[in-house]
Design an enzyme around this catalytic site. Structure first.
Site, PDB file in Angstrom:
ATOM      1  N   ARG A 173       0.862  -1.181   0.000  1.00  0.00           N
ATOM      2  CA  ARG A 173       0.000   0.000   0.000  1.00  0.00           C
ATOM      3  C   ARG A 173       0.894   1.226   0.000  1.00  0.00           C
ATOM      4  O   ARG A 173       1.920   1.269   0.692  1.00  0.00           O
ATOM      5  CB  ARG A 173      -0.929   0.015   1.217  1.00  0.00           C
ATOM      6  N   GLU A 221      -3.441   7.455  -4.645  1.00  0.00           N
ATOM      7  CA  GLU A 221      -3.536   6.581  -5.803  1.00  0.00           C
ATOM      8  C   GLU A 221      -4.852   6.862  -6.527  1.00  0.00           C
ATOM      9  O   GLU A 221      -5.913   6.744  -5.898  1.00  0.00           O
ATOM     10  CB  GLU A 221      -3.479   5.121  -5.355  1.00  0.00           C
ATOM     11  N   HIS A 261      -0.701  -0.011 -10.329  1.00  0.00           N
ATOM     12  CA  HIS A 261      -1.376  -0.998  -9.476  1.00  0.00           C
ATOM     13  C   HIS A 261      -1.814  -2.219 -10.305  1.00  0.00           C
ATOM     14  O   HIS A 261      -2.981  -2.615 -10.288  1.00  0.00           O
ATOM     15  CB  HIS A 261      -2.582  -0.368  -8.773  1.00  0.00           C
TER      16      HIS A 261
END
Length: 335
Positions: free
Chosen positions: A246, A274, A293
């Site tokens: 993360r 993000e 991602h």
């Protein structure tokens, strides 16, 4: 009358055909009675509420609404929640376990592509591929064949932060290579680390002594910004930081400062925030290699998540135990 238990999809509707392509859906429907055209993206929908009253198994996924007391009251026959993704934290509530409802997650299946991505990046980083690409791009010329000192994967030290499912899988994948992995995790003792085949180190020592550091810890209040200015300063010159966990685990301002100095390189599949804002320096810094991602399940890998759910449904139908049951006591320290 069907002997298969009634089931209901609860997720964003577009994910159903992605996670349950025809062959996987057919296998799931051999165990449960489920309609792929009825997907609970909103538990207030009258058709969904009617289906909930008969539902014994909820097949959840990304976009599943929160399973609060009102929803659980509307599903008196519910006995299992089979999640076709990783963490259940976004929708699971304590009432699920108080009512004795079993919960399973496909987190182990989703860990596989993340670990594979990490392995690939570790091997490329050991050969200095990311920096070499930037140098070649800048000079538009190659010096020809020659021995480059200081690179290579023979005996390179790799630090794994977090013995999560992904962290453990990374350690497994590293075994065939001539690398020297080490581990840090506050919830792992020396005996368990030995069983994993790695030395256990404090975080500070791992950072000081490793050429490549890869982050696989969960995001919790304790791990927020766990890699900050002080921790980055401990890393040796030329070290590489990989983050597929993360973004909030790493202090991006501190990281940008180190990247600007040219001292460190970072491979980031997750960021904070993000997605990154358009003016983020991480897009342009030569020491930053950012991917959107994509380490987790993508494309044809999504079917693996659906298959994990279908296999769990088969175990339930056979009267067996779930292979990937979620332990509510462990959620506090899990992703």
């Amino acid at each position: 009358m069907s002997q298969r238990p009634q089931a209901l999809f609860a997720m964003a509707a577009e994910h159903v055909p992605q996670v349950f392509p025809p062959e996987v859906l057919a296998r799931l429907r051999a165990s449960v009675d489920i309609d792929p055209a009825l997907v609970a993206g909103d538990f207030t929908d009258p058709r969904v509420r009617d289906a909930l009253a008969r539902t014994e198994i909820l097949v959840t996924g990304w976009g599943c609404p929160r399973l609060d007391g009102t929803v659980l009251d509307a599903a008196p026959r519910l006995r299992a929640v089979l999640h076709s993704a990783g963490s259940v934290k976004s929708f699971a509530t304590p009432g699920i376990w108080r009512r004795g409802i079993a919960v399973s997650s496909a987190a182990a299946a989703n860990a596989l592509p993340v670990a594979e991505y990490t392995l690939a990046v570790i091997l490329l980083a050991g050969k200095d591929v990311f920096a070499a690409r930037e140098r070649l791009r800048a000079t538009r010329a190659s010096g020809g064949w020659g021995v480059i000192p200081g690179i290579g994967n023979h005996g390179r030290r790799v630090g794994v932060i977090g013995a999560s499912r992904i962290g453990r899988r990374v350690l497994e994948l590293l075994r065939p290579f001539d690398l020297r992995p080490v581990l840090t995790d506050p919830y792992v003792d020396e005996k368990e680390a030995a069983a994993l085949g790695v030395p256990l180190l404090p975080l500070e020592e791992l950072l000081r002594t490793c050429d490549i550091v890869t982050v696989h810890a969960p995001e919790t209040p304790e791990t927020h910004r766990m890699i900050g200015r002080r921790e980055l300063a401990l890393m040796p010159d030329g070290a590489v930081l990989i983050n597929t966990a993360r973004g909030a685990l790493v202090d991006h301002d501190a990281l940008v400062a180190e990247l600007r100095s040219g001292r460190l390189t970072a491979v980031l599949d997750v960021t904070d925030p993000e997605p990154l804002p358009a003016d983020s320096p991480l897009y342009d810094l030569p020491g930053a290699f950012v991917t959107p991602h994509l380490a987790g399940s993508q494309g044809n890998e999504l079917a693996r998540l659906g298959l994990a759910v279908a296999e769990e449904a088969e175990r339930l139908l056979a009267g067996g135990e779930l292979a990937h049951a979620v332990d509510p006591a462990a959620l506090e320290h899990a992703a």
